[in-house]
Design a protein around this motif. Structure first.
Motif, PDB file in Angstrom:
ATOM      1  N   PHE A  27      -6.269  -8.971   7.733  1.00 62.55           N
ATOM      2  CA  PHE A  27      -7.028  -7.848   7.176  1.00 62.55           C
ATOM      3  C   PHE A  27      -8.513  -8.194   7.229  1.00 62.55           C
ATOM      4  O   PHE A  27      -8.924  -9.253   6.744  1.00 62.55           O
ATOM      5  N   ILE A  36      -6.669  -4.050  10.626  1.00 64.23           N
ATOM      6  CA  ILE A  36      -5.407  -4.747  10.401  1.00 64.23           C
ATOM      7  C   ILE A  36      -4.937  -5.308  11.738  1.00 64.23           C
ATOM      8  O   ILE A  36      -4.871  -4.573  12.735  1.00 64.23           O
ATOM      9  N   MET A  49       0.055  -2.930   3.612  1.00 66.21           N
ATOM     10  CA  MET A  49      -0.829  -2.139   4.468  1.00 66.21           C
ATOM     11  C   MET A  49      -1.105  -0.762   3.888  1.00 66.21           C
ATOM     12  O   MET A  49      -2.244  -0.280   3.903  1.00 66.21           O
ATOM     13  N   LYS A  56      -8.138   2.996   8.037  1.00 67.44           N
ATOM     14  CA  LYS A  56      -7.485   1.777   8.508  1.00 67.44           C
ATOM     15  C   LYS A  56      -7.274   1.855  10.016  1.00 67.44           C
ATOM     16  O   LYS A  56      -6.743   2.854  10.521  1.00 67.44           O
TER      17      LYS A  56
END
Length: 208
Positions: A27, A36, A49, A56
């Motif tokens: 991360f 990620i 997550m 993201k």
């Protein structure tokens, strides 16, 4: 159940697990999103997550199941994959050359372990997934001589202090020490043999 481990104020990771057999997940906090690296397998990784707020982006190191199975269960904004990995994910932006987003770099990586590996570099840390590992030929562990040389050259060009190697007991390892190991393996090469056997580096192992 493992907790996320903090490396810096921006970089952390969720350790790999044996049951289910899942990779380490990186991360990286950026000003406009969280990056990620790999998606893993299992509900613990999915929860980690999906608990992240805001935008993201996911980068997949390669196509093996322990790195991609969770993708359909994860909410994300962008996905970056190699052309070979997209054959398995069936989605994502294909990368065939290095790209940079602020101080996050994503680079194609030469690898004996799997076709179409990607690495991610941020600051002192390079996330390599399983890209530096050997391939499995029957019961044997081998490196392709030519690809190993290309990988060593690639690793030497990375500007960082640490390599993050998925499934290793020590996920974070000193860059120079890792390169030294692969140079020692490369020194084993024999004339007219395209492969280097590294069975002696392993007692028991699982393909990942």
């Amino acid at each position: 159940m493992f907790s996320i481990i903090t490396l810096t104020d921006r970089i952390s990771y969720l350790p790999a697990t044996q049951v289910p057999f899942s990779c380490d997940i990186g991360f990286i906090k950026a000003p406009d999103c969280t990056w990620i690296f790999d998606a893993g397998i299992g509900p613990g990784a999915v929860n980690a997550m999906n608990s992240i707020q805001g935008k993201k982006n996911i980068v997949i190191s390669h196509f093996h199941p322990d790195h991609i199975v969770n993708l359909p269960m994860v909410k994300y904004d962008e996905l970056f994959v190699s052309p070979y990995t997209k054959k398995y994910t069936r989605t994502g932006t294909i990368l065939t050359a290095p790209v940079q987003f602020d101080d996050v770099k994503i680079l194609p990586m030469p690898s004996s372990h799997a076709k179409g590996c990607l690495a991610l570099v941020c600051g002192d840390y390079a996330f390599l997934g399983d890209g530096a590992f050997c391939k499995y030929k029957g019961v044997h562990h081998i490196y392709n001589v030519q690809i190993l040389k290309e990988m060593i050259d690639f690793l030497e060009q990375l500007e960082c202090r640490y390599f993050c190697l998925s499934h290793e007991k020590n996920f974070v390892q000193n860059r120079e020490s890792v390169i030294g190991i692969y140079k020692d393996i490369y020194a084993r090469r024999k004339e007219n043999d395209p492969y280097i056997n590294v069975d002696d580096y392993f007692s028991t192992t699982e393909a990942s």
